[in-house]
Design a protein around this motif. Structure first.
Motif, PDB file in Angstrom:
ATOM      1  N   PHE A 291      24.862   2.847  -4.642  1.00 49.90           N
ATOM      2  CA  PHE A 291      25.455   4.160  -4.341  1.00 49.90           C
ATOM      3  C   PHE A 291      26.873   4.097  -3.791  1.00 49.90           C
ATOM      4  N   GLY A 292      27.336   2.911  -3.446  1.00 48.93           N
ATOM      5  CA  GLY A 292      28.692   2.786  -2.894  1.00 48.93           C
ATOM      6  C   GLY A 292      28.709   2.740  -1.394  1.00 48.93           C
ATOM      7  N   SER A 293      27.796   3.512  -0.775  1.00 51.19           N
ATOM      8  CA  SER A 293      27.676   3.514   0.685  1.00 51.19           C
ATOM      9  C   SER A 293      26.333   4.128   1.057  1.00 51.19           C
ATOM     10  N   ILE A 294      25.916   3.890   2.294  1.00 51.20           N
ATOM     11  CA  ILE A 294      24.651   4.472   2.776  1.00 51.20           C
ATOM     12  C   ILE A 294      24.783   5.990   2.849  1.00 51.20           C
ATOM     13  N   GLU A 295      25.968   6.457   3.183  1.00 48.39           N
ATOM     14  CA  GLU A 295      26.213   7.909   3.263  1.00 48.39           C
ATOM     15  C   GLU A 295      25.958   8.573   1.901  1.00 48.39           C
ATOM     16  N   GLU A 296      26.470   7.954   0.830  1.00 50.16           N
ATOM     17  CA  GLU A 296      26.252   8.485  -0.528  1.00 50.16           C
ATOM     18  C   GLU A 296      24.781   8.403  -0.915  1.00 50.16           C
ATOM     19  N   CYS A 297      24.127   7.356  -0.468  1.00 48.96           N
ATOM     20  CA  CYS A 297      22.702   7.179  -0.741  1.00 48.96           C
ATOM     21  C   CYS A 297      21.894   8.331  -0.130  1.00 48.96           C
ATOM     22  N   LEU A 298      22.215   8.695   1.107  1.00 46.79           N
ATOM     23  CA  LEU A 298      21.507   9.786   1.781  1.00 46.79           C
ATOM     24  C   LEU A 298      21.801  11.146   1.125  1.00 46.79           C
ATOM     25  N   LYS A 299      23.031  11.295   0.639  1.00 42.41           N
ATOM     26  CA  LYS A 299      23.383  12.528  -0.100  1.00 42.41           C
ATOM     27  C   LYS A 299      22.547  12.637  -1.372  1.00 42.41           C
ATOM     28  N   TYR A 300      22.399  11.524  -2.080  1.00 40.57           N
ATOM     29  CA  TYR A 300      21.620  11.489  -3.324  1.00 40.57           C
ATOM     30  C   TYR A 300      20.169  11.873  -3.053  1.00 40.57           C
ATOM     31  N   LYS A 301      19.635  11.352  -1.927  1.00 37.33           N
ATOM     32  CA  LYS A 301      18.242  11.670  -1.565  1.00 37.33           C
ATOM     33  C   LYS A 301      18.072  13.176  -1.357  1.00 37.33           C
ATOM     34  N   GLU A 302      19.037  13.801  -0.662  1.00 38.40           N
ATOM     35  CA  GLU A 302      18.963  15.253  -0.414  1.00 38.40           C
ATOM     36  C   GLU A 302      19.072  16.037  -1.732  1.00 38.40           C
ATOM     37  N   GLN A 303      19.924  15.537  -2.640  1.00 37.69           N
ATOM     38  CA  GLN A 303      20.074  16.184  -3.957  1.00 37.69           C
ATOM     39  C   GLN A 303      18.746  16.147  -4.726  1.00 37.69           C
ATOM     40  N   LYS A 304      18.085  14.993  -4.683  1.00 38.69           N
ATOM     41  CA  LYS A 304      16.804  14.867  -5.390  1.00 38.69           C
ATOM     42  C   LYS A 304      15.727  15.753  -4.756  1.00 38.69           C
ATOM     43  N   LYS A 305      15.805  15.916  -3.436  1.00 32.96           N
ATOM     44  CA  LYS A 305      14.857  16.812  -2.764  1.00 32.96           C
ATOM     45  C   LYS A 305      15.036  18.261  -3.224  1.00 32.96           C
ATOM     46  N   LYS A 306      16.322  18.656  -3.372  1.00 37.44           N
ATOM     47  CA  LYS A 306      16.609  20.019  -3.863  1.00 37.44           C
ATOM     48  C   LYS A 306      16.128  20.194  -5.296  1.00 37.44           C
ATOM     49  N   GLU A 307      16.353  19.149  -6.123  1.00 35.76           N
ATOM     50  CA  GLU A 307      15.889  19.216  -7.510  1.00 35.76           C
ATOM     51  C   GLU A 307      14.371  19.353  -7.553  1.00 35.76           C
ATOM     52  N   LEU A 308      13.700  18.582  -6.718  1.00 32.63           N
ATOM     53  CA  LEU A 308      12.235  18.630  -6.679  1.00 32.63           C
ATOM     54  C   LEU A 308      11.762  20.032  -6.270  1.00 32.63           C
ATOM     55  N   GLU A 309      12.485  20.594  -5.318  1.00 30.35           N
ATOM     56  CA  GLU A 309      12.148  21.947  -4.870  1.00 30.35           C
ATOM     57  C   GLU A 309      12.330  22.960  -6.000  1.00 30.35           C
ATOM     58  N   SER A 310      13.439  22.776  -6.779  1.00 29.80           N
ATOM     59  CA  SER A 310      13.693  23.700  -7.903  1.00 29.80           C
ATOM     60  C   SER A 310      12.631  23.531  -8.988  1.00 29.80           C
ATOM     61  N   TYR A 311      12.156  22.301  -9.197  1.00 28.04           N
ATOM     62  CA  TYR A 311      11.096  22.094 -10.184  1.00 28.04           C
ATOM     63  C   TYR A 311       9.802  22.771  -9.739  1.00 28.04           C
ATOM     64  N   GLU A 312       9.572  22.726  -8.408  1.00 24.48           N
ATOM     65  CA  GLU A 312       8.376  23.384  -7.879  1.00 24.48           C
ATOM     66  C   GLU A 312       8.471  24.896  -8.048  1.00 24.48           C
ATOM     67  N   ASN A 313       9.770  25.408  -8.029  1.00 30.12           N
ATOM     68  CA  ASN A 313       9.974  26.862  -8.131  1.00 30.12           C
ATOM     69  C   ASN A 313      10.136  27.342  -9.575  1.00 30.12           C
ATOM     70  N   ILE A 314      10.054  26.416 -10.531  1.00 30.46           N
ATOM     71  CA  ILE A 314      10.368  26.778 -11.914  1.00 30.46           C
ATOM     72  C   ILE A 314       9.434  27.847 -12.466  1.00 30.46           C
ATOM     73  N   SER A 315       8.210  27.835 -12.033  1.00 29.68           N
ATOM     74  CA  SER A 315       7.244  28.845 -12.492  1.00 29.68           C
ATOM     75  C   SER A 315       7.669  30.228 -12.036  1.00 29.68           C
ATOM     76  N   PHE A 316       8.148  30.305 -10.790  1.00 27.89           N
ATOM     77  CA  PHE A 316       8.623  31.582 -10.256  1.00 27.89           C
ATOM     78  C   PHE A 316       9.859  32.060 -11.036  1.00 27.89           C
ATOM     79  N   GLN A 317      10.809  31.135 -11.268  1.00 26.11           N
ATOM     80  CA  GLN A 317      12.025  31.491 -12.016  1.00 26.11           C
ATOM     81  C   GLN A 317      11.678  31.942 -13.429  1.00 26.11           C
TER      82      GLN A 317
END
Length: 514
Positions: A291-317
């Motif tokens: 990831f280049g740095s631990i900071e970028e790694c943690l950002k990526y983790k948060e991005q994937k969490k948001k994506e997972l949340e959006s996948y969970e909400n896909i039925s609603f959308q």
């Protein structure tokens, strides 16, 4: 009536049987006549080739157009500009527009805005989309409330397309949703198993560095501690020399503090497992490498969490989009029915006007039919033509040409279409005298909206020309010239009676021109 695009000059050199052609044209009806095989069709095709609408035969060609009623920023053309188009044929053909090179494709696209070339292969005048656009313009002109309804439909249809696009993406995502969810979870778990924190990697490397020196430092301190045994001896010696020993005492105290402090820090390292530290450093290093740095790694983790949340909400959308899709589709259906009602009323106006002209052309019973099609950006109307109850595919070429003339003339009369240049192929071939006379009357009307170029085989149409050009051939060389009134009488008389002109044909020609 709007302004006309005008061809005012055509120049050709070395064009098959023509050595050189230099002609000037005016607005209105421009007719070419002459004996069979003289080169009339060659000349017409050569003019069309300057618009990239047929194959170039001339080694050099040039056409000048005046009074343009359109603009094109890409070729620096403004309203009312004049333009010059050139073609040069050597090993290959090159085109120029106002001395800029232009591709055949681009010139062809530009030409469709300047001219119409009507031939039996071209059915574009009866194209449903074109007719819908015309009916909408006429409806807007006659019914102001139509403008608001059509504008609402157009705006709503854009929303409809956007929702359709989003819904399509969700449906596609649904098919691979489990894979996407699994991947997002995998990526999150992979990072959370290591659970890195910012600056941890640097701190562990410091510990690693200290651990690697621990044993050496312990041995060195043990050896150096022997100095403490001589501490009192040094103090006694200084006192005997009557030297203040405080500087020595302070130095020894400072040295003792340093040793004790470092021993304490080494004591803290006793419980640290060097293997665990090295393992942890290796894991953190792998994250940094990816990831280049631990900071970028943690950002990526948060991005994937948001994506997972959006996948969970896909039925609603999906459910929301489907409701919006259904609602807008119903609204569009209501609006398209309203639009269709106006188009049907307007089509009757156009139909009546066409049938007025068809009476002159010895035809009748043209019918405009609006049949329902699947809803698209133009609505639900597909437009068809019938003549005497049969489709256009089954009528004769002569009937087709006359119906097309009636349509064009009717449309031009409402003054809402772009005027331009019209090329007609064999418009009065194989017609009777009265049919040719009828076509000439309609073309006179149409020539108020178009500059028309046509080859004529009949004296009736020829006598209606604003300019009459004779194409002739001698010793294999074709020539073309503009005829004066006396020459026109002779040519029309030839068309009536053949090469041996009779006095009756001559008189009839004079009367036609009157």
């Amino acid at each position: 009536m709007g302004k006309l695009n005008l061809i005012n000059r055509v120049y050709l050199k070395e064009c098959l049987s023509f050595k050189e052609v230099d002609l000037e044209f005016k607005k209105g009806l421009n007719i070419f006549t002459g004996p069979s095989g003289a080169g009339k069709s060659i000349l017409m095709q050569a003019i069309l080739s300057l618009f990239a609408l047929s194959e170039v035969k001339a080694n050099l060609g040039e056409i000048q157009l005046d009074n343009l009623n359109f603009s094109d920023e890409s070729y620096d053309i403004s309203l009312d500009d004049d333009i010059v188009i050139k073609s040069i044929k050597k090993e290959k053909v090159r085109y120029f527009l106002n001395n800029q090179t232009i591709s055949k494709k681009n010139l062809n696209n530009l030409s469709t805005m300047l001219i119409k070339h009507l031939n039996l292969k071209d059915t574009s005048e009866f194209d449903s989309h074109k007719l819908v656009v015309f009916l909408d313009k006429l409806s807007s002109k006659n019914k102001k409330e139509f403008v608001e309804i059509k504008s609402s439909f157009d705006t709503l249809y854009l929303d409809f397309l956007q929702i359709k696009k989003e819904l399509k993406k969700i449906l596609e995502d649904e098919n691979k949703l489990e894979d996407l969810k699994e991947f997002a979870k995998f990526e999150i778990d992979k990072i959370e198993q290591i659970n890195p924190s910012i600056d941890e990697y640097e701190e562990l490397n410091l510990i690693k560095k200290r651990l690697s020196k621990k044993e050496k430092i312990e041995v060195a301190i043990k050896k150096a501690s022997g100095i403490m045994e001589f501490n009192q001896n040094v103090t006694n010696a200084l006192e005997l020399m009557e030297v203040d020993s405080s500087f020595f005492d302070e130095a020894m105290n400072e040295l003792n503090n340093v040793f004790e402090k470092f021993n304490d820090s080494l004591y803290e390292l006793e419980d640290i497992n060097i293997e665990n530290v090295l393992d942890r450093i290796e894991k953190l290093a792998s994250l940094q490498k990816r990831f280049g740095s631990i900071e970028e790694c943690l950002k990526y983790k948060e991005q994937k969490k948001k994506e997972l949340e959006s996948y969970e909400n896909i039925s609603f959308q999906k459910e929301k989009l489907e409701k919006d899709y259904k609602r807008i589709n119903e609204e569009l259906s209501v609006l398209s029915l309203e639009i269709s009602k106006y188009r049907k009323e307007t089509s009757l106006i156009l139909e009546n006007k066409i049938n007025e002209y068809l009476k002159f052309l010895y035809l009748s019973n043209a019918k405009i039919i609006l049949e329902e099609k699947q809803l698209d950006n133009s609505g639900i109307d597909n437009i068809l033509f019938e003549l005497n109850g049969v489709s256009l595919e089954t009528i004769s070429s002569g009937e087709y040409n006359r119906l097309r003339l009636a349509l064009l003339t009717s449309m031009s009369e409402f003054d809402i279409v772009d005027n331009g240049i019209l090329f007609l192929d064999e418009i009065d071939a194989n017609l009777s005298g009265k049919e040719s006379d009828a076509i000439s009357k309609v073309l006179i009307k149409l020539s108020k909206s178009y500059q028309i170029f046509a080859i004529s085989h009949q004296p009736q149409l020829t006598s209606s020309a604003n300019q009459h050009f004779l194409v002739d051939k001698h010793n294999g060389i074709s020539n073309v010239k503009l005829l004066n009134e006396k020459e026109r009488i002779n040519e029309i008389a030839r068309m009536i009676s053949g090469e041996n002109i009779t006095s009756e044909a001559f008189e009839f020609a004079k009367n036609l021109l009157k």
